[in-house]
Design a protein around this motif. Sequence first.
Motif, short mmCIF file in Angstrom:
data_model
loop_
_atom_site.label_atom_id
_atom_site.label_comp_id
_atom_site.label_asym_id
_atom_site.label_seq_id
_atom_site.Cartn_x
_atom_site.Cartn_y
_atom_site.Cartn_z
N TRP A 182 96.65 -1.07 57.50
CA TRP A 182 95.88 -0.21 56.59
C TRP A 182 96.13 1.28 56.83
CZ3 TRP A 182 92.76 3.03 59.29
CH2 TRP A 182 92.29 2.63 60.53
N THR A 183 96.74 1.62 57.97
CA THR A 183 97.03 3.04 58.21
C THR A 183 98.06 3.58 57.22
OG1 THR A 183 98.70 2.41 59.87
CG2 THR A 183 96.49 2.92 60.67
N LEU A 184 98.88 2.69 56.65
CA LEU A 184 99.87 3.12 55.64
C LEU A 184 99.17 3.64 54.39
CD1 LEU A 184 102.54 0.26 55.92
CD2 LEU A 184 102.69 2.61 56.80
N GLY B 134 99.62 7.36 52.91
CA GLY B 134 100.08 7.57 51.53
C GLY B 134 99.22 8.59 50.81
N ALA B 135 97.90 8.46 50.99
CA ALA B 135 96.96 9.41 50.36
C ALA B 135 97.13 10.81 50.95
CB ALA B 135 95.53 8.92 50.54
N ILE B 136 97.34 10.88 52.27
CA ILE B 136 97.51 12.18 52.94
C ILE B 136 98.77 12.89 52.45
CG2 ILE B 136 98.04 13.28 55.16
CD1 ILE B 136 96.17 11.21 56.46
N ILE B 137 99.86 12.14 52.30
CA ILE B 137 101.13 12.73 51.84
C ILE B 137 100.97 13.35 50.46
CG2 ILE B 137 103.50 12.19 51.11
CD1 ILE B 137 103.45 9.99 53.33
N ILE B 138 100.32 12.64 49.56
CA ILE B 138 100.11 13.16 48.20
C ILE B 138 99.25 14.42 48.24
CG2 ILE B 138 99.02 12.68 45.97
CD1 ILE B 138 99.76 9.71 46.43
#
Length: 286
Positions: A111-113, A117-121
């Motif tokens: 679930w860390t992925l 993903g949200a952080i990168i965006i």
Amino acid sequence: MSNLAIRTVLFSMLGNAVLAGIKFLAGIFGNSYALIADGIESTVDIFSSLLVLMGLRYAERPADENHPYGHGKAEPLITFLVVVFLVVSAVAIAWQAIQNIQTPHSLPEPWTLIVLGAIIIWKESSYQLVMKRAKKIQSSSLKAEAWHHRSDAFTSVAAFLGISVAIFGGEGFEVADDYAALIACVFILYNCYGIFRPALSEVMDEDNYEELTQKIRKIALQVEGVKGTEKCFIRKAGMKYHVDLHATVTGSLSVREGHDIAHALKDRLRRELQELGHVLIHIEPA
């Protein structure tokens, strides 16, 4: 302009504070040092943003007896401190990653992925927003602030790839997460140079403003009495550009007539180019 810069820095500080908390929690409970390393960088970014905020406020102080050209040089000096913060954080992350590579640990949670993903965006969107405002007001420290967001996005991408390899590779691939943190450090150090070089150029008064020079020459020719322009030197201090311009006029004019033309030219330049600070006009006979 200064209000826009200050609001932008406060936006960065709030975003980094929230993300640092999310990264630390996700890294601890998700068994990911790459995420924890990401959280360390975001925490450092909060303090560097505070430095940028202080630098912007100081740079906006008006000229005084000891600083006739204002306090704009404080901005690139603050940028140097921001670079130091980034280098220190990169070294700290790399050191801890090397220690973790030598120590067996659990695989990261899948679930860390989603979190990454949200952080990168978010971080890439923040970079685009802050860089747009930095270019609008020509702020070197705000550009450094924007690159903080981009470097944070890079570390998050590296963490995403490392965690993916660790999860899908299974047992024996746990260290992929730590190697990802090391790769992120390389990106951070590379970005440090990109932040440092323009600030150094500003402190050294390098004249790299060809586009602005052409605008100044074009406007000068529209002022009555100006026959042409010769030397045009530009140096940047904070968000302002100081100009030394040699303008040619008819050689038979009186001193007063030349003086009046110089004032008209100076007023016209400062009216049409709001980013200009001090404008010194030197009159040359055509």
